[in-house]
Structures are given as structure tokens and as C-alpha cells.
Design a protein around this motif. Structure first.
Motif, PDB file in Angstrom:
ATOM      1  N   ILE A  47       0.819  -1.210   0.000  1.00 42.85           N
ATOM      2  CA  ILE A  47       0.000   0.000   0.000  1.00 42.85           C
ATOM      3  C   ILE A  47       0.850   1.256   0.000  1.00 42.85           C
ATOM      4  O   ILE A  47       0.509   2.254  -0.642  1.00 42.85           O
ATOM      5  CB  ILE A  47      -0.931   0.005   1.237  1.00 42.85           C
ATOM      6  N   SER A  73      -5.226   7.192  10.916  1.00 43.91           N
ATOM      7  CA  SER A  73      -5.542   6.221   9.875  1.00 43.91           C
ATOM      8  C   SER A  73      -5.589   4.814  10.451  1.00 43.91           C
ATOM      9  O   SER A  73      -4.936   4.517  11.466  1.00 43.91           O
ATOM     10  CB  SER A  73      -4.465   6.285   8.779  1.00 43.91           C
ATOM     11  N   HIS A  74      -6.337   3.938   9.790  1.00 46.80           N
ATOM     12  CA  HIS A  74      -6.322   2.522  10.169  1.00 46.80           C
ATOM     13  C   HIS A  74      -4.954   1.887   9.904  1.00 46.80           C
ATOM     14  O   HIS A  74      -4.684   0.778  10.363  1.00 46.80           O
ATOM     15  CB  HIS A  74      -7.396   1.748   9.395  1.00 46.80           C
ATOM     16  N   LEU A  75      -4.095   2.567   9.171  1.00 43.36           N
ATOM     17  CA  LEU A  75      -2.755   2.049   8.913  1.00 43.36           C
ATOM     18  C   LEU A  75      -1.812   2.220  10.099  1.00 43.36           C
ATOM     19  O   LEU A  75      -0.748   1.604  10.144  1.00 43.36           O
ATOM     20  CB  LEU A  75      -2.130   2.770   7.705  1.00 43.36           C
ATOM     21  N   ASP A 189      -2.478   9.407   6.968  1.00 41.45           N
ATOM     22  CA  ASP A 189      -3.811   9.959   6.718  1.00 41.45           C
ATOM     23  C   ASP A 189      -4.031  10.251   5.242  1.00 41.45           C
ATOM     24  O   ASP A 189      -5.169  10.303   4.778  1.00 41.45           O
ATOM     25  CB  ASP A 189      -4.025  11.226   7.540  1.00 41.45           C
ATOM     26  N   VAL A 191      -2.531   8.267   2.794  1.00 40.59           N
ATOM     27  CA  VAL A 191      -2.608   6.948   2.168  1.00 40.59           C
ATOM     28  C   VAL A 191      -3.974   6.305   2.391  1.00 40.59           C
ATOM     29  O   VAL A 191      -4.580   5.761   1.467  1.00 40.59           O
ATOM     30  CB  VAL A 191      -1.499   6.024   2.708  1.00 40.59           C
ATOM     31  N   HIS A 192      -4.461   6.377   3.628  1.00 41.76           N
ATOM     32  CA  HIS A 192      -5.773   5.791   3.943  1.00 41.76           C
ATOM     33  C   HIS A 192      -6.484   6.710   4.927  1.00 41.76           C
ATOM     34  O   HIS A 192      -6.492   6.462   6.126  1.00 41.76           O
ATOM     35  CB  HIS A 192      -5.614   4.402   4.522  1.00 41.76           C
ATOM     36  N   SER A 196     -12.443   6.726   4.392  1.00 38.95           N
ATOM     37  CA  SER A 196     -12.198   6.067   3.112  1.00 38.95           C
ATOM     38  C   SER A 196     -12.207   4.550   3.294  1.00 38.95           C
ATOM     39  O   SER A 196     -11.596   4.027   4.223  1.00 38.95           O
ATOM     40  CB  SER A 196     -10.853   6.516   2.544  1.00 38.95           C
ATOM     41  N   LYS A 197     -12.882   3.849   2.412  1.00 37.37           N
ATOM     42  CA  LYS A 197     -12.929   2.384   2.503  1.00 37.37           C
ATOM     43  C   LYS A 197     -11.642   1.748   1.991  1.00 37.37           C
ATOM     44  O   LYS A 197     -11.264   0.663   2.445  1.00 37.37           O
ATOM     45  CB  LYS A 197     -14.124   1.849   1.713  1.00 37.37           C
ATOM     46  N   TRP A 198     -10.985   2.393   1.053  1.00 38.25           N
ATOM     47  CA  TRP A 198      -9.811   1.793   0.432  1.00 38.25           C
ATOM     48  C   TRP A 198      -8.651   2.769   0.431  1.00 38.25           C
ATOM     49  O   TRP A 198      -8.854   3.978   0.342  1.00 38.25           O
ATOM     50  CB  TRP A 198     -10.116   1.365  -1.009  1.00 38.25           C
ATOM     51  N   PRO A 199      -7.430   2.289   0.515  1.00 36.18           N
ATOM     52  CA  PRO A 199      -6.259   3.178   0.444  1.00 36.18           C
ATOM     53  C   PRO A 199      -6.056   3.715  -0.969  1.00 36.18           C
ATOM     54  O   PRO A 199      -6.575   3.164  -1.942  1.00 36.18           O
ATOM     55  CB  PRO A 199      -5.103   2.275   0.865  1.00 36.18           C
ATOM     56  N   ARG A 200      -5.283   4.788  -1.071  1.00 37.86           N
ATOM     57  CA  ARG A 200      -4.961   5.354  -2.377  1.00 37.86           C
ATOM     58  C   ARG A 200      -4.029   4.420  -3.143  1.00 37.86           C
ATOM     59  O   ARG A 200      -3.235   3.677  -2.554  1.00 37.86           O
ATOM     60  CB  ARG A 200      -4.282   6.707  -2.213  1.00 37.86           C
TER      61      ARG A 200
END
Length: 268
Positions: A47, A73-75, A189, A191-192, A196-200
Motif C-alpha cells: 500500500i 488512519s487505520h494504517l 492519513d 494513504v488511507h 475512506s474504505k480503500w487506500p490510495r
């Protein structure tokens, strides 16, 4: 004791008693190694392009400690678990929102496997003594040598700006006579982002910057201690802001000026 609590969606659920041996089990640690260093790390590196700074600050760190990081972020948790030196991450346990990650069995199992998670109560309402129960459990983990990961903002930032830090993690560290380890996460933040449901796509850059362990001073209140730790997170974020790409495309300071200090870095 099993607690009956209310989930984020308003449904009641049972939170089973926490078993300390789950967090220190070598078998579980081996399973987490596969989950984190093979599966999770592969996803994170697919990702984003991850740059790590400051791991040399942790070379003398051992035993229990509390990782204190900003949260947007979830990351964030995967980034900390996959960049912290393995000897320190082996038994690291992450505080996760009880009303979301522990309300259904599959989510509880997932967070336990990948993040050695323990529940924390968020929000202003203390459901049936859950706050004290979770705080006591976190203190027990530190007492048994289990390091903790805490995001003291309590939730993900909607803007990427670093918010105020609650003092609970500092109180735990001071009470257990262990240090807080400040960590600045930069660019996650973008990147994901929250919502947002999906990362960039395109593997944008992110940075994870570790600071030197910070101990509580004699006579210092938890709020004062946490203010010092937050200042370090802000300083690290400012100093290495070029490692990530902010959402608006313009690199900005994290609201504090800082002097640059030498620290080794790695690219992954």
C-alpha cells in the motif's frame, strides 16, 4: 467477570474476562509473527513506501514500555507493529476500542491475532465500570512485562492534525515506572484517510519516526508527563514531515518548531 456493554452501533455484547497468559504465550507470539511480519507487512508494503527513522533510539530499551503515537488512519497500528524492532514488538499489545473491536467475535479474534489487542473504553460514558476494569488490565499487562501501544487522542484525526492527548497512558507508565516511547506517524492519513474504505493507489510515502524513551519526572502529574510526550511526538513529526505526503499536497508543520537531532533511518 464478564461485562455486558453497548457497542458503537447500540447493540449489547458480552466482554469476556481477560486472560494474561494470552498476551505472553510463546505460541501466540509465533502465530503473530506470521500474521504481522509476513501477512500484515506484505499488505502495508503493498500500500505504501515506508521510511523508518530513529530505531537506534531504542537500542537500550527492554522490558515493558508504552508506545504513544498520533492517530489518523487505520494504517497506524500496522505501521507501528511492522516497523518496531522485532525483539520489542514480539509481545506488544495494542489498546483497541472495546465498543468496536471487541463487540463481535470475529473482530475480537482478528485484533487479538494481529495486534495482541486489549480493550479500552472510549467516550465520556463509563459503562458499568469498564473504564476502571480496562485501566486495571492495562496496568497488569505492564506489570507482567508486556509493552503497550496506545493512541492517546482516542480516535483517528479527521484532518491529519495531531490533537490533544489524554493522560491515561502517561498515568499507566508512571505508575509502572516504565517509559513512554513517542512515535510520529507521517502521511498515513493521506494513504488511507478516515472515512475512506480503500487506500490510495500508487504506494504513497509514509514515515514512522521513533523517539527516545521518556520517563516521568519526580512529582510530575500524568497531564504534565503526557504534555512532554506529546511535545516529542509533535517535534518528531515536524522534523521529519518530508517523509510523508499531506492530504492537501502542501507540507506543513505539526504546530510546533523543533531543532533537528541526529537519528539513523531506514527505507523499506
Amino acid at each position: 467477570m464478564t461485562l455486558r456493554l453497548q457497542s458503537k452501533g447500540g447493540n449489547e455484547y458480552e466482554e469476556p474476562p481477560m486472560r494474561l497468559d494470552r498476551f505472553t504465550s510463546r505460541t501466540n507470539a509465533a502465530a503473530r509473527y506470521v500474521a504481522q511480519r509476513i501477512l500484515l507487512q506484505g499488505v502495508v508494503r503493498g500500500i505504501a513506501r515506508v521510511r523508518i527513522v530513529g530505531r537506534n533510539e531504542l537500542r537500550n530499551l527492554s522490558g515493558a514500555f508504552v508506545v504513544v503515537a498520533n492517530h489518523s488512519s487505520h494504517l497506524d497500528a500496522p505501521l507501528v507493529f511492522t516497523t518496531l524492532p522485532r525483539r520489542l514488538a514480539r509481545y506488544l499489545a495494542a489498546g483497541a476500542a472495546a465498543d468496536y473491536f471487541f463487540d463481535v467475535r470475529w473482530r475480537r479474534g482478528f485484533t487479538s491475532l494481529f495486534f495482541n489487542a486489549f480493550p479500552i473504553q472510549r467516550g465520556a460514558i463509563d459503562q458499568r465500570g469498564a473504564v476502571e476494569k480496562h485501566r486495571s488490565a492495562a496496568g497488569e499487562l505492564l506489570g507482567h512485562g508486556v509493552p503497550l501501544l496506545v493512541f492517546p487522542e482516542g480516535t483517528r484525526s479527521a484532518t491529519g492534525d495531531i490533537g490533544q492527548f489524554k493522560s491515561g497512558a502517561a498515568a499507566l507508565a508512571a505508575r509502572a515506572s516504565v517509559p513512554c516511547v513517542p512515535v510520529a506517524i507521517i502521511g498515513a492519513d493521506y494513504v488511507h484517510p478516515r472515512g475512506s474504505k480503500w487506500p490510495r493507489v500508487g504506494r504513497p510515502p509514509v514515515g514512522v519516526v521513533f523517539g527516545a524513551p521518556v520517563f516521568a519526572s519526580v512529582g510530575e502529574s500524568p497531564a504534565e508527563y503526557m504534555a512532554r510526550v506529546r511535545h516529542e511526538v509533535l517535534r518528531l513529526h515536524d522534523e521529519h514531515s518530508g517523509l510523508g505526503r499531506p492530504r492537501d499536497g502542501v507540507r506543513t508543520k505539526a504546530r510546533t518548531a523543533s531543532a533537528r537531532t541526529g537519528s539513523g533511518d531506514d527505507r523499506e
